[in-house]
Every structure is written in C-alpha cells, then in structure tokens.
Write an enzyme that holds these catalytic residues in place. Structure first.
Site, PDB file in Angstrom:
ATOM      1  N   HIS A 107       0.851  -1.193   0.000  1.00 26.13           N
ATOM      2  CA  HIS A 107       0.000   0.000   0.000  1.00 26.13           C
ATOM      3  C   HIS A 107       0.885   1.241   0.000  1.00 26.13           C
ATOM      4  CE1 HIS A 107       0.903  -1.112   4.188  1.00 26.13           C
ATOM      5  NE2 HIS A 107       1.060   0.199   4.370  1.00 26.13           N
TER       6      HIS A 107
ATOM      7  N   ARG B 276      13.406  -5.694   3.508  1.00 23.01           N
ATOM      8  CA  ARG B 276      12.366  -6.312   4.319  1.00 23.01           C
ATOM      9  C   ARG B 276      11.031  -5.901   3.696  1.00 23.01           C
ATOM     10  NH1 ARG B 276       7.761  -4.384   7.564  1.00 23.01           N
ATOM     11  NH2 ARG B 276       7.426  -5.894   9.212  1.00 23.01           N
TER      12      ARG B 276
ATOM     13  N   ASP C 225       7.150  -5.393   3.709  1.00 24.73           N
ATOM     14  CA  ASP C 225       6.027  -5.165   4.608  1.00 24.73           C
ATOM     15  C   ASP C 225       4.747  -5.815   4.070  1.00 24.73           C
ATOM     16  OD1 ASP C 225       4.942  -3.719   6.959  1.00 24.73           O
ATOM     17  OD2 ASP C 225       3.789  -2.634   5.434  1.00 24.73           O
TER      18      ASP C 225
ATOM     19  N   GLU D 283       7.575 -10.149   5.617  1.00 25.76           N
ATOM     20  CA  GLU D 283       6.771 -10.094   6.835  1.00 25.76           C
ATOM     21  C   GLU D 283       5.552 -10.994   6.642  1.00 25.76           C
ATOM     22  OE1 GLU D 283       4.212  -7.105   9.745  1.00 25.76           O
ATOM     23  OE2 GLU D 283       4.411  -6.667   7.603  1.00 25.76           O
TER      24      GLU D 283
ATOM     25  N   HIS E  20       8.702  -3.516  16.381  1.00 26.60           N
ATOM     26  CA  HIS E  20       7.917  -2.284  16.458  1.00 26.60           C
ATOM     27  C   HIS E  20       6.411  -2.546  16.454  1.00 26.60           C
ATOM     28  CE1 HIS E  20       7.922  -3.251  12.219  1.00 26.60           C
ATOM     29  NE2 HIS E  20       6.974  -2.357  12.005  1.00 26.60           N
ATOM     30  N   ASP E  21       6.022  -3.783  16.190  1.00 29.01           N
ATOM     31  CA  ASP E  21       4.600  -4.145  16.157  1.00 29.01           C
ATOM     32  C   ASP E  21       4.147  -4.897  17.402  1.00 29.01           C
ATOM     33  OD1 ASP E  21       3.901  -3.050  13.653  1.00 29.01           O
ATOM     34  OD2 ASP E  21       4.806  -4.738  12.605  1.00 29.01           O
TER      35      ASP E  21
ATOM     36  N   ASP F 269       1.972  -0.747  20.520  1.00 30.01           N
ATOM     37  CA  ASP F 269       2.100   0.441  19.684  1.00 30.01           C
ATOM     38  C   ASP F 269       1.059   1.478  20.121  1.00 30.01           C
ATOM     39  OD1 ASP F 269       2.351   2.254  17.593  1.00 30.01           O
ATOM     40  OD2 ASP F 269       1.299   0.976  16.153  1.00 30.01           O
TER      41      ASP F 269
ATOM     42  N   ARG G 181       7.471   2.159  20.936  1.00 28.36           N
ATOM     43  CA  ARG G 181       8.297   2.983  20.046  1.00 28.36           C
ATOM     44  C   ARG G 181       8.872   4.192  20.782  1.00 28.36           C
ATOM     45  NH1 ARG G 181       4.280   2.635  14.669  1.00 28.36           N
ATOM     46  NH2 ARG G 181       4.299   0.350  14.571  1.00 28.36           N
TER      47      ARG G 181
END
Length: 593
Positions: A246, A325, A327, A356, A422-423, A467, A471
């Site tokens: 996206h 990487r 996404d 991912e 980060h997720d 999140d 972060r």
C-alpha cells in the site's frame, strides 16, 4: 501395531529437499512412540544388474518429537536421480511405504517408489551465505537518535520527554544512527534493519508519499549513502523496509485518482470498486486493514509492478543496500514477488529478501520468492513459555519441534528470529518487568537456529506496551541503561558469533527432562553446543545424557574449562539461570542416538 494413518511423507518442501547440489535431506512423520525404527531404501531408478534394481539401505535418525508425532531424518549424497521408500518397523510388524502405498514386503520394482527424477542445482534453496551468521538490530529511525536538530519536523518534542504517540515527533535521523555505530559495533551487531525511511507524513513512515525520496526529517540520499558506507566499513549490513502492499494517502497517483476519479490515468493502480472513493464512512477502495490513509496497490497492474520494481532496484544501485524487508508481504501476489526476486538478485545476487509473514510461510520459501520471513511463531511460543508461564518446558519443546519440522533446515537456518519488534509490546513489558525472564529469552534467541534480531533498546531494558508504547525514544544517558542486562546480551552475542556455524550448519535436538528445565543442543560431526535453561524460582539439576569422562567441557558464559572425571554429570542451575556448554563427542556415539 504400526498406525498407518499417521504416516506422512511427500517428495518436496520440508519432507524432501536439497541441502546443496550433492546432498538430499529426506524426512518422514509417524505417530508418536509408535515406530521403533525406519530404514530408507533408495537408488538410481536406471541402475540395474541383470535387470534387477540396485538399491541401498540406511537407518534413519529420529530428529524430533512433538505432542502427536515423531519425525525421522536422513541424508543422502552423490545422487542425481533417486527412487526411495521407507521400511518401517515396530516390535511386531514391518511394512514398506512407497509412493504406491503400504506393502508387507519390500517391492523389487523401482517404479513403486517415491521419485525425484533429477536433482538440479538451481532448485537448491540458496539464501545469501552471510545471513546465517548475522546479528541483526532493528531501528525505528524516528526514535533512535537525534543527530541533526536542523532537520527536526515542526513541533518536535524534546528527546524522550513525552510518551510516544501516534503523531508526535522526536527528531531521530540518519546522523543519529551514524553517531551510534560505535555503540552497535561494541554490542556485536553485524546487521541493521531500518523501518521505512522514505518520505511520508507519519512518524512510522508506512504511509509513503514518495518512494524515491528519503524523508527530509532523516536526511537525504547522500546521508543514506554515508550511513551505508559507515556501516559497511564496520562490517555491518543494512536492510531497508519496502512498503509495496500500500502507499500513503498523499501519494501523488492516489491524489490524482481522488481528483479525477474515472478519468485518472492511475485508477487501475489501486483496487477501486466504484466512485466516489468514499461515501459517508464507507470506503469504495481496498486498503491495508481498514485504514483510509493506506490505499492498497494493485500489483497485478503492469505499471504499478514496473514502478515498484524500479524503486527496489533504485536503492540497491544508488546506495548499495544489503537487503529488503517486505512489509505485509503475504497480501501481495506471488507473481509480483517472483519478479521482484528476479530483478533484485540479477542486480545484487547476495541481497537478502525478508518477508513479513506472521503465519505458515512455506509458499513463499520455495526458492523463487523470499530468502526468509520474520519468525513470529517463535515469538509467540517463546512468550507463552518464558513470559506468561502458559506452557511447560516439555510443551514448549514439542511446539518448537513442530515449527522446526514445518520448514527445511535450509530455511530454519535463516529465519529472522525475534523476541520483539515495532509491532509488539516491549519484551521486558511482556515479562512484567522481570529482568531474569528477559535474560532467558535473550539466551534462547541467541542459541537457537536462525538469524537473531534485537529490537533497539531491548538490550538495555527499555520498556513500553503495545504500539505506540513500544516505540519510545532510545535513551542515550547511560544512567538510564540496565548495564548488567546489556553486558549479558553482549556476552551472548559473542557466544553466538563463536558458534553460529555449529548452530546453523549442524543438526538440532531438544532434550526432555524436568518440567522446569529447557535443554537443547546443536551438533556437527563430533562437536556439540548444549544450552540448559532453568525457568523456575528454585534450583534445578539437569543430567547430561552424554558419556563425557575425560572430555574437555567449555562453559561459554563463565569462560571456564575443565575435564570431566565421570560419565555421570549434571548441570546445576540456580533460579532463572542458564548454562551454555561446548564439547566434543565420539562421532559414532552421537550418530547412534
């Protein structure tokens, strides 16, 4: 009796694969504790003597046990064509399992057996050779370090003096990362993974505006080149994040569709159901999740495909990056990823492609798409055992065996192993701020097959929930660091560097024992690396299942060495302690296990 219904094998994927051009790995699955031994029968289907098929036999080794099944393994070398089957025995019965079914006798006709018509070098799963020995460090650039305040976005908050939010900024940039490379080198890091760095509106940058422009808050292309060069001079690889599922709401082609609707030349770049694109609260176009600001690309469109492939090639050529990487990789069509692999590998053959995917990833790991995926199943099971006390050591070993057997060893050796990202909530947060649990998680991460990754700040005990809490700004005041935790992680990294080839090139086994002890070892020829972890609040004793009299044993965490004076040896661990042992064993003994 042998339970025939539970026996499973297929000639491909994780049950039959090329380890290299001359070595074939074959596995078979049977009901747990139902079979005593398996002998493989194999040969070249065209090799005959007096019209009789010339076959060979070899005993298979039990390579693992989970809650339902036993797994068996063997290695066959120097064959270009092969037919094979399995002679399976329990205390009462012998049956032969072939492609044509089960038989109470051993068929003489090669046509009965499983078939690999020809073993091609091109079919070997071949990730870059450097990946399996890499120690990764994930950086969220906006929150890692502010090295050039002149680049700060408007209303930038003082470093770390606010809680991280969905839309606040602290000014992390490339110069900050460059200023921290000595810290990373001292820790032992040899690869960094940067979350998105291209021009975007948010602080996370997963809503790209311009894929060919570095976000101005981080620097520019020249600064990215400098960062990559500085990393390479220290032996550190650099992997960027590709957001190709996206774009962002302000991506110019999407803005053109919003403005011109049916007349836009970009309307087929996206999955649009009808115009207008939004009616009240209903969206008439596909997005990532249900986020209005992240319209989903139509990667089957040739213009989109060419644009994104151009982006992938551009940053390899421009800045000599070492990996991409990918996404939300599982929501993009396989044909696109095959094209992606072809163009980036042609440009840089040893580029690392990491997808991912949070679930079973075998469809992407057949050698024509990705080199690896983020190992979220490992994270899930590790948290259940180490952090949540949901499962016993035995259950954990069985569950991890299931995940190991789901892929070829060539894949397992490069899976991107994580205990946080980060997720996800910070690992110390998941452990309810019990640092002894965090140390055990790091021990597991850095002694397990795959390529380990540390999320920035986890090594110093940085906290934070889901999140955006995970972060937070990296604190650079060492008074705010857990120095003991960092030194322990640093020590584990050095152990990993000494042992990566053994962990990832040998074979791997879990050992059953007391509920509180987790034990596993990697072996290669006569060498063994054994890890024992006591995840309990009481002293534990683990009996070593090896005859070690007279053998030199190295304790890698204490750097002690001693000669064993008895075969009856045990590792005694205090509460939440671990031990990593390295020793040599008689080759015939360990292959008879």
């Amino acid at each position: 009796m042998i339970d025939l219904a539970s026996i499973y094998h297929r000639s491909g994927d994780n049950f039959c694969y090329l380890q290299d051009g001359d070595t074939l790995h074959i596995r078979i699955r049977t009901k747990r504790a139902n079979v005593n031994e398996i002998e493989i029968i194999y040969g070249d289907q065209y090799e005959m003597i007096d019209y009789n098929w010339v076959s060979h036999r070899m005993m298979m080794e039990k390579s693992g046990t989970d809650s339902l099944f036993d797994y068996w393994h063997c290695t066959i070398s120097n064959k270009k064509r092969i037919r094979y089957g399995f002679i399976i025995r329990d205390n009462e019965q012998q049956i032969t399992y072939t492609e044509k079914g089960f038989f109470p006798f051993v068929p003489e006709d090669a046509g009965y057996y499983f078939c690999l018509p020809y073993l091609h070098q091109r079919d070997v799963f071949s990730p870059p050779s450097w990946v399996s020995t890499t120690i990764w460090y994930q950086i969220f650039p906006e929150r890692f370090r502010n090295g050039n305040s002149s680049l700060n976005p408007r209303d930038t908050a003082p470093w770390g003096q606010e809680e991280p939010g969905l839309w606040n900024f602290f000014g992390g940039d490339f110069q900050g990362i460059i200023d921290s490379l000595d810290y990373l080198s001292d820790l032992g890091i040899t690869g960094i993974y940067l979350t998105p760095i291209f021009h975007a509106k948010s602080n996370h940058k997963y809503d790209t505006i311009n894929y060919l422009e570095v976000d101005p808050q981080f620097g520019d292309t020249e600064m990215l080149k400098k960062l990559v060069n500085e990393c390479h001079s220290r032996g550190i690889r650099v992997m960027l994040d590709a957001v190709f599922n996206h774009c962002g709401y302000h991506f110019p082609p999407f803005q053109d569709v919003l403005k011109n609707e049916e007349n836009s030349s970009y309307k087929d770049w996206f999955h649009i159901h009808k115009f207008p694109l939004k009616e009240n609260s209903a969206l008439n176009y596909e997005t990532f999740g249900f986020y209005e600001a992240m319209p989903k690309f139509n990667t089957a469109n040739e213009e989109v495909k060419e644009y994104l492939l151009h982006v992938a090639k551009h940053w390899i050529t421009e800045c000599n990056i070492d990996g991409w990487r990918l996404d939300v990789a599982n929501e993009i069509d396989h044909d696109f990823w095959r094209s992606f692999r072809s163009v980036v590998k042609e440009l840089k053959p040893d580029l690392f492609i990491l997808g991912e995917v949070w679930h079973d990833s075998l469809p992407w790991l057949r050698g024509d798409q990705f080199d690896s995926v983020m190992n979220y199943p490992l994270l899930t099971k590790a948290l259940q055992f180490f952090a949540y006390d949901m499962i016993s050591a035995q259950q954990f070993m069985e569950d991890m065996t299931t995940t190991l057997q789901a892929y070829p060893s060539t894949v397992n050796n490069v899976l991107f192993n994580i205990i946080g990202s980060h997720d996800t909530p910070r690992i110390i947060h998941e452990c309810s701020y019990r640092k002894e649990r965090v140390k055990l998680l790091f021990t597991f991460l850095l002694t397990y097959p795959g390529t380990p990754c540390i999320y920035y700040g986890d090594e110093i005990g940085l906290g934070g929930g889901s999140d955006p809490g995970c972060r937070k700004c990296m604190p650079w005041d060492t008074e705010k660091h857990d120095g003991k935790l960092k030194e322990f992680v640093k020590q584990l990294i050095q152990v990993r560097k000494q042992s990566s080839l053994l962990i990832n090139s040998g074979t791997f086994f879990f050992l059953s024992n007391a509920d509180s002890c987790l034990a596993y070892y990697a072996k290669q020829e006569g060498e063994i690396l054994l890890t024992v972890i006591n995840k309990s609040d009481r002293e534990a004793q683990f009996q070593l299942p090896f005859p070690l009299r007279g053998k030199k044993i190295s304790l890698l965490l204490t750097e002690e060495e001693y000669a064993a004076e008895s075969d009856d040896l045990a590792v005694i661990l205090g509460p939440y302690e671990c031990s990593i042992l390295r020793f040599n064993m008689n080759y015939e003994y360990i292959h008879a296990r």
